[in-house]
Design a protein around this motif. Structure first.
Motif, PDB file in Angstrom:
ATOM      1  N   ASP A  86     124.593   5.607  34.919  1.00  0.00           N
ATOM      2  CA  ASP A  86     125.610   6.630  35.215  1.00  0.00           C
ATOM      3  C   ASP A  86     125.044   7.701  36.151  1.00  0.00           C
ATOM      4  OD1 ASP A  86     127.428   5.320  33.650  1.00  0.00           O
ATOM      5  OD2 ASP A  86     127.088   6.561  31.861  1.00  0.00           O
ATOM      6  N   GLU A  87     123.800   8.090  35.929  1.00  0.00           N
ATOM      7  CA  GLU A  87     123.172   9.078  36.806  1.00  0.00           C
ATOM      8  C   GLU A  87     123.080   8.553  38.241  1.00  0.00           C
ATOM      9  OE1 GLU A  87     119.399  10.096  35.240  1.00  0.00           O
ATOM     10  OE2 GLU A  87     120.179  11.133  33.473  1.00  0.00           O
ATOM     11  N   VAL A  88     122.777   7.276  38.392  1.00  0.00           N
ATOM     12  CA  VAL A  88     122.680   6.687  39.722  1.00  0.00           C
ATOM     13  C   VAL A  88     124.041   6.686  40.407  1.00  0.00           C
ATOM     14  CG1 VAL A  88     122.212   4.555  40.991  1.00  0.00           C
ATOM     15  CG2 VAL A  88     120.653   5.296  39.187  1.00  0.00           C
ATOM     16  N   ARG A  89     125.091   6.307  39.692  1.00  0.00           N
ATOM     17  CA  ARG A  89     126.429   6.284  40.291  1.00  0.00           C
ATOM     18  C   ARG A  89     126.869   7.684  40.711  1.00  0.00           C
ATOM     19  NH1 ARG A  89     127.382   2.225  36.359  1.00  0.00           N
ATOM     20  NH2 ARG A  89     128.128   3.775  34.853  1.00  0.00           N
ATOM     21  N   LEU A  90     126.610   8.676  39.870  1.00  0.00           N
ATOM     22  CA  LEU A  90     126.966  10.050  40.207  1.00  0.00           C
ATOM     23  C   LEU A  90     126.208  10.520  41.445  1.00  0.00           C
ATOM     24  CD1 LEU A  90     128.393  12.713  39.549  1.00  0.00           C
ATOM     25  CD2 LEU A  90     126.514  13.255  37.981  1.00  0.00           C
ATOM     26  N   ALA A  91     124.912  10.215  41.512  1.00  0.00           N
ATOM     27  CA  ALA A  91     124.110  10.629  42.661  1.00  0.00           C
ATOM     28  C   ALA A  91     124.584   9.948  43.937  1.00  0.00           C
ATOM     29  CB  ALA A  91     122.633  10.322  42.403  1.00  0.00           C
ATOM     30  N   ARG A  92     124.967   8.683  43.842  1.00  0.00           N
ATOM     31  CA  ARG A  92     125.456   7.972  45.025  1.00  0.00           C
ATOM     32  C   ARG A  92     126.771   8.574  45.519  1.00  0.00           C
ATOM     33  NH1 ARG A  92     124.119   1.748  43.054  1.00  0.00           N
ATOM     34  NH2 ARG A  92     121.893   1.784  43.626  1.00  0.00           N
ATOM     35  N   ALA A  93     127.644   8.965  44.594  1.00  0.00           N
ATOM     36  CA  ALA A  93     128.912   9.575  44.999  1.00  0.00           C
ATOM     37  C   ALA A  93     128.662  10.891  45.721  1.00  0.00           C
ATOM     38  CB  ALA A  93     129.796   9.781  43.774  1.00  0.00           C
ATOM     39  N   ARG A  94     127.717  11.683  45.238  1.00  0.00           N
ATOM     40  CA  ARG A  94     127.404  12.953  45.891  1.00  0.00           C
ATOM     41  C   ARG A  94     126.809  12.729  47.281  1.00  0.00           C
ATOM     42  NH1 ARG A  94     124.726  16.255  40.753  1.00  0.00           N
ATOM     43  NH2 ARG A  94     126.711  16.825  39.756  1.00  0.00           N
ATOM     44  N   VAL A  95     125.987  11.718  47.410  1.00  0.00           N
ATOM     45  CA  VAL A  95     125.429  11.408  48.730  1.00  0.00           C
ATOM     46  C   VAL A  95     126.540  11.011  49.693  1.00  0.00           C
ATOM     47  CG1 VAL A  95     124.005   9.748  49.993  1.00  0.00           C
ATOM     48  CG2 VAL A  95     123.129  10.794  47.909  1.00  0.00           C
ATOM     49  N   ALA A  96     127.478  10.189  49.235  1.00  0.00           N
ATOM     50  CA  ALA A  96     128.579   9.754  50.100  1.00  0.00           C
ATOM     51  C   ALA A  96     129.435  10.938  50.545  1.00  0.00           C
ATOM     52  CB  ALA A  96     129.435   8.719  49.371  1.00  0.00           C
ATOM     53  N   ALA A  97     129.728  11.861  49.606  1.00  0.00           N
ATOM     54  CA  ALA A  97     130.548  13.020  49.955  1.00  0.00           C
ATOM     55  C   ALA A  97     129.844  13.913  50.967  1.00  0.00           C
ATOM     56  CB  ALA A  97     130.879  13.810  48.690  1.00  0.00           C
ATOM     57  N   GLN A  98     128.557  14.157  50.768  1.00  0.00           N
ATOM     58  CA  GLN A  98     127.833  15.028  51.693  1.00  0.00           C
ATOM     59  C   GLN A  98     127.633  14.352  53.049  1.00  0.00           C
ATOM     60  OE1 GLN A  98     127.252  18.125  50.948  1.00  0.00           O
ATOM     61  NE2 GLN A  98     126.407  18.531  52.977  1.00  0.00           N
TER      62      GLN A  98
END
Length: 333
Positions: A86-98
């Motif tokens: 879950d931490e990995v998925r959340l971090a990937r979403a933040r990277v995509a948004a930024q």
């Protein structure tokens, strides 16, 4: 009678001391013969490593048990990975948004947005023209006394308001044509790097949810069981490393000059099995050193620790096992 008893006690003491010295010397093997073979007595020294997860969590699987052999890199236990995933998925979403924000800033203002800003400016210019015409008409009417001065004041205010709105629209058009500031782009990129670092940490934590054996060895102790909650670094397994296997022994000071690192050694167990090895380390520090060295006899009592690295198959050599090491050397130079 008393003198005779004292001499008898002294004789017995000297005999015990001589026997003790002989036993002590034989224990460490500080002996050599005319053939140039130095016989050393020592013990097998097998290193042990305690395995633990780098991250805290709940153990989901224990893959090996006590006595099992493990290879270097083999996964021996795993944590529940759902939280780490879950931490990995959340971090990937933040990277995509930024990343999207950085791309938008680097691409600048879209042509459609510039066209829209120009249309607003044109609209505000038309509003200003109408307000000025109304103001001129009210001034003429007020001068002839046809229209009250209040209408003139309202027309003046409307004209000023229209000019201010036009000024705002013109500045907005300039910003749209110039595009984003370099500082804003740099700040967005810095935030993107931070999000990438957070993603790398999350992925590393996910990978650390698997516990791997660092070396080939044998499992000595299984400390935890599936379902247990463990902290970072808490011991889960104790593993005895099978390679390298060392023999710890000591050499007497008179024979020290006859032994050099790299010399071949024959290691024998009490059961008669023979292994091959070589001198890997000679301690530069003497042990069992008397508090004061004043005579040649005391100097010869100094001993130095040796490490013999056993080569090839080391099966059968266990921690603490007593062995005999035979070192064939030349005479002292």
């Amino acid at each position: 009678m008393s003198l005779f008893s004292d001499r008898r006690v002294l004789g017995i003491g000297l005999a015990i001391l001589a026997l003790g010295l002989a036993t002590w010397g034989g224990l460490f093997g500080f002996q050599s013969d005319d053939s140039g073979v130095i016989v050393l007595q020592g013990n097998v020294d097998v290193r042990q490593v305690n395995l633990g997860f780098k991250v805290a969590g709940r153990i989901a699987d224990m893959k090996v048990d006590e006595g099992d052999r493990v290879d270097a890199g083999k996964i021996v236990a795993s944590l529940d990975k759902s939280y780490f995933a879950d931490e990995v998925r959340l971090a990937r979403a933040r990277v995509a948004a930024q990343t999207a924000i950085v791309t938008r800033l680097e691409n600048g203002t879209r042509p459609e947005e510039i066209a829209q800003a120009r249309a607003v400016v044109a609209e505000r210019e038309a509003t200003v023209a109408l307000a000025e015409a109304t103001l001129n008409r009210q001034q003429d009417l007020a001068g002839r006394g046809v229209s009250p001065h209040q209408r003139h004041d309202e027309a003046t205010a409307a004209s000023e308001q229209a000019r201010a709105a036009l000024k705002s629209a013109q500045e907005t058009l300039k910003l749209a044509e110039i595009g984003p500031r370099r500082e804003d782009i740099d700040a967005a990129k810095a935030q993107q790097e931070a999000e990438n670092a957070a993603l790398a940490q999350a992925e590393r934590r996910l990978a650390d949810a698997d516990l791997s054996a660092p070396n080939e060895g044998v499992v000595l102790t299984r400390v935890r069981e599936p379902g247990a909650i463990v902290g970072a670094g808490e011991t889960v397994y104790a593993v005895s490393i099978t390679s390298p296997v060392w023999v710890r022994t000591y050499v007497a000071e008179p024979d020290l000059g006859r032994i050099l690192p790299g010399m071949s050694v024959e290691v024998q167990t009490d059961g008669g099995k023979i292994y091959r090895g070589q001198i890997g380390f000679i301690s530069p520090v003497a042990e069992f050193t008397p508090k004061s060295v004043e005579t040649k006899e005391l100097r010869t009592s100094l001993v130095y620790r040796l490490r013999i690295v056993v080569e090839g198959d080391t099966a059968g050599l266990l921690q603490g096992m007593p062995v005999t090491a035979l070192v064939k050397s030349g005479k002292e130079s």
